[in-house]
Design a protein around this motif. Sequence first.
Motif, PDB file in Angstrom:
ATOM      1  N   GLU A 175       0.909  -1.250  -0.058  1.00  0.00           N
ATOM      2  CA  GLU A 175      -0.026  -0.117  -0.132  1.00  0.00           C
ATOM      3  C   GLU A 175       0.986   1.363  -0.142  1.00  0.00           C
ATOM      4  N   LEU A 176       0.493   2.294  -0.853  1.00  0.00           N
ATOM      5  CA  LEU A 176       1.061   3.546  -0.773  1.00  0.00           C
ATOM      6  C   LEU A 176       0.281   4.448   0.041  1.00  0.00           C
ATOM      7  N   PRO A 177       1.122   5.407   0.864  1.00  0.00           N
ATOM      8  CA  PRO A 177       0.573   6.164   1.956  1.00  0.00           C
ATOM      9  C   PRO A 177      -0.510   6.963   1.151  1.00  0.00           C
ATOM     10  N   ASP A 178      -1.664   7.285   2.247  1.00  0.00           N
ATOM     11  CA  ASP A 178      -2.739   8.212   1.572  1.00  0.00           C
ATOM     12  C   ASP A 178      -2.275   9.424   1.391  1.00  0.00           C
ATOM     13  N   ALA A 179      -1.423  10.258   2.170  1.00  0.00           N
ATOM     14  CA  ALA A 179      -0.915  11.700   1.816  1.00  0.00           C
ATOM     15  C   ALA A 179      -0.482  11.716   0.346  1.00  0.00           C
ATOM     16  N   PHE A 180       0.212  10.471   0.087  1.00  0.00           N
ATOM     17  CA  PHE A 180       0.873  10.537  -1.067  1.00  0.00           C
ATOM     18  C   PHE A 180      -0.106  10.276  -2.436  1.00  0.00           C
ATOM     19  N   LEU A 181      -1.079   9.355  -1.981  1.00  0.00           N
ATOM     20  CA  LEU A 181      -2.056   9.042  -3.005  1.00  0.00           C
ATOM     21  C   LEU A 181      -2.872  10.286  -3.408  1.00  0.00           C
ATOM     22  N   ARG A 182      -3.442  11.143  -2.286  1.00  0.00           N
ATOM     23  CA  ARG A 182      -3.892  12.243  -2.422  1.00  0.00           C
ATOM     24  C   ARG A 182      -3.482  13.469  -3.711  1.00  0.00           C
ATOM     25  N   ARG A 183      -2.259  13.093  -3.758  1.00  0.00           N
ATOM     26  CA  ARG A 183      -1.557  14.072  -4.921  1.00  0.00           C
ATOM     27  C   ARG A 183      -1.663  13.383  -6.157  1.00  0.00           C
ATOM     28  N   CYS A 184      -2.064  12.216  -6.305  1.00  0.00           N
ATOM     29  CA  CYS A 184      -2.117  11.542  -7.567  1.00  0.00           C
ATOM     30  C   CYS A 184      -3.310  11.467  -8.308  1.00  0.00           C
ATOM     31  N   PHE A 185      -3.510  11.361  -9.611  1.00  0.00           N
ATOM     32  CA  PHE A 185      -4.440  11.096 -10.458  1.00  0.00           C
ATOM     33  C   PHE A 185      -4.459   9.543 -10.805  1.00  0.00           C
ATOM     34  N   PHE A 186      -5.502   8.923 -10.182  1.00  0.00           N
ATOM     35  CA  PHE A 186      -5.172   7.458 -10.686  1.00  0.00           C
ATOM     36  C   PHE A 186      -5.792   6.890 -11.610  1.00  0.00           C
ATOM     37  N   HIS A 187      -4.991   5.852 -12.355  1.00  0.00           N
ATOM     38  CA  HIS A 187      -5.631   5.283 -13.564  1.00  0.00           C
ATOM     39  C   HIS A 187      -5.071   3.902 -13.712  1.00  0.00           C
ATOM     40  N   TYR A 188      -6.324   2.944 -13.689  1.00  0.00           N
ATOM     41  CA  TYR A 188      -6.117   1.617 -13.639  1.00  0.00           C
ATOM     42  C   TYR A 188      -5.846   0.906 -14.915  1.00  0.00           C
ATOM     43  N   ILE A 189      -4.792   0.425 -15.280  1.00  0.00           N
ATOM     44  CA  ILE A 189      -4.601  -0.476 -16.570  1.00  0.00           C
ATOM     45  C   ILE A 189      -5.303  -1.738 -16.703  1.00  0.00           C
ATOM     46  N   ARG A 190      -6.355  -1.919 -17.334  1.00  0.00           N
ATOM     47  CA  ARG A 190      -6.966  -3.272 -17.136  1.00  0.00           C
ATOM     48  C   ARG A 190      -5.987  -4.077 -18.157  1.00  0.00           C
ATOM     49  N   PHE A 191      -6.159  -5.696 -17.674  1.00  0.00           N
ATOM     50  CA  PHE A 191      -5.490  -6.611 -18.425  1.00  0.00           C
ATOM     51  C   PHE A 191      -5.813  -6.460 -19.776  1.00  0.00           C
ATOM     52  N   PRO A 192      -5.152  -6.771 -20.741  1.00  0.00           N
ATOM     53  CA  PRO A 192      -5.170  -6.678 -22.278  1.00  0.00           C
ATOM     54  C   PRO A 192      -6.386  -7.806 -22.420  1.00  0.00           C
ATOM     55  N   GLU A 193      -7.327  -7.345 -23.445  1.00  0.00           N
ATOM     56  CA  GLU A 193      -8.112  -8.396 -23.981  1.00  0.00           C
ATOM     57  C   GLU A 193      -7.412  -9.105 -25.313  1.00  0.00           C
ATOM     58  N   LYS A 194      -7.967 -10.189 -25.787  1.00  0.00           N
ATOM     59  CA  LYS A 194      -7.420 -11.051 -26.847  1.00  0.00           C
ATOM     60  C   LYS A 194      -6.874 -10.449 -27.997  1.00  0.00           C
ATOM     61  N   ASP A 195      -7.627  -9.295 -28.411  1.00  0.00           N
ATOM     62  CA  ASP A 195      -7.310  -8.597 -29.731  1.00  0.00           C
ATOM     63  C   ASP A 195      -5.926  -7.749 -29.425  1.00  0.00           C
ATOM     64  N   THR A 196      -6.047  -7.222 -28.090  1.00  0.00           N
ATOM     65  CA  THR A 196      -5.100  -5.957 -27.647  1.00  0.00           C
ATOM     66  C   THR A 196      -3.713  -7.158 -27.342  1.00  0.00           C
ATOM     67  N   MET A 197      -3.912  -8.006 -27.012  1.00  0.00           N
ATOM     68  CA  MET A 197      -2.701  -8.995 -26.511  1.00  0.00           C
ATOM     69  C   MET A 197      -2.077  -9.754 -27.999  1.00  0.00           C
ATOM     70  N   ALA A 198      -3.086  -9.831 -28.692  1.00  0.00           N
ATOM     71  CA  ALA A 198      -2.369 -10.277 -30.076  1.00  0.00           C
ATOM     72  C   ALA A 198      -1.711  -9.246 -30.688  1.00  0.00           C
ATOM     73  N   GLN A 199      -1.920  -8.036 -30.680  1.00  0.00           N
ATOM     74  CA  GLN A 199      -1.179  -6.871 -30.978  1.00  0.00           C
ATOM     75  C   GLN A 199       0.158  -6.758 -30.518  1.00  0.00           C
ATOM     76  N   ILE A 200       0.171  -7.084 -29.119  1.00  0.00           N
ATOM     77  CA  ILE A 200       1.292  -6.893 -28.405  1.00  0.00           C
ATOM     78  C   ILE A 200       2.505  -8.394 -28.693  1.00  0.00           C
ATOM     79  N   VAL A 201       1.820  -9.197 -28.851  1.00  0.00           N
ATOM     80  CA  VAL A 201       2.535 -10.717 -29.156  1.00  0.00           C
ATOM     81  C   VAL A 201       3.142 -10.225 -30.759  1.00  0.00           C
ATOM     82  N   ASP A 202       2.433  -9.373 -31.553  1.00  0.00           N
ATOM     83  CA  ASP A 202       2.892  -9.212 -32.866  1.00  0.00           C
ATOM     84  C   ASP A 202       4.167  -8.405 -32.828  1.00  0.00           C
ATOM     85  N   VAL A 203       4.126  -7.333 -31.967  1.00  0.00           N
ATOM     86  CA  VAL A 203       5.429  -6.586 -31.863  1.00  0.00           C
ATOM     87  C   VAL A 203       6.719  -7.402 -31.477  1.00  0.00           C
TER      88      VAL A 203
END
Length: 224
Positions: A105-133
């Motif tokens: 866990e990160l400290p609350d005082a630190f998190l208050r200063r952050c804009f949170f963005h959760y990166i979801r696990f890639p779906e099949k199509d996106t994963m296929a593009q990652i593999v192709d790279v």
Amino acid sequence: MKSTTKAQQGLYEYDAVSRLRDSQLGDERVYDIANYIVRGPLWRCFEAEERPVLLIDEIDKADIEFPNDLLREIDRMEFYVYETQQVVQAKHKPVIIITSNNEKELPDAFLRRCFFHYIRFPEKDTMAQIVDVHYPGLKKELLAEALELFFDLREVPGLKKKPSTSELLDWLKLLMAEDVTAETLRESTQRKMLPPLYGALLKNEQDVTLFERVMFMARRKSGS
């Protein structure tokens, strides 16, 4: 970030060892302590002529006090260098991107200063593009079977560590090295067996045992 990383390293470090060595050699540089101040990434960002972007990768791996120790500098956009008695101020407020795998866990005082963005696990199509790279010459049929098996494995309830993108890439590399065919993967899926070279996907005994049990129950069910 590493477990030994301190916030001070992001600002600057004083290289006392080099100064001691130079003093023993009679080097004139020792009379100016500024010669032994090593500027860190945040200092370099503060001095940038254009608005910079700073990446702090996997902050959850760093020392537990690392986030709190940066609060003052990030808030004020300045810090004090005790050795040279100078204040370093940001010419442009940097964009600071911080990643975390949520290992602690990160400290609350630190998190208050952050804009949170959760990166979801890639779906099949996106994963296929990652593999192709990484493997642009991979056969489409092999990739399709591998992705089907990979995502089915991730859906097994109770896994201690679900295989991630890096495990998939390592597994595909092994499949190609061993010349495993799409048909072989398809047969392992149909027979409800562990996939070839499964050690690249499942990384502990508990998950291997769990998957074997799930496959055994699936075989019994299909047999009945």
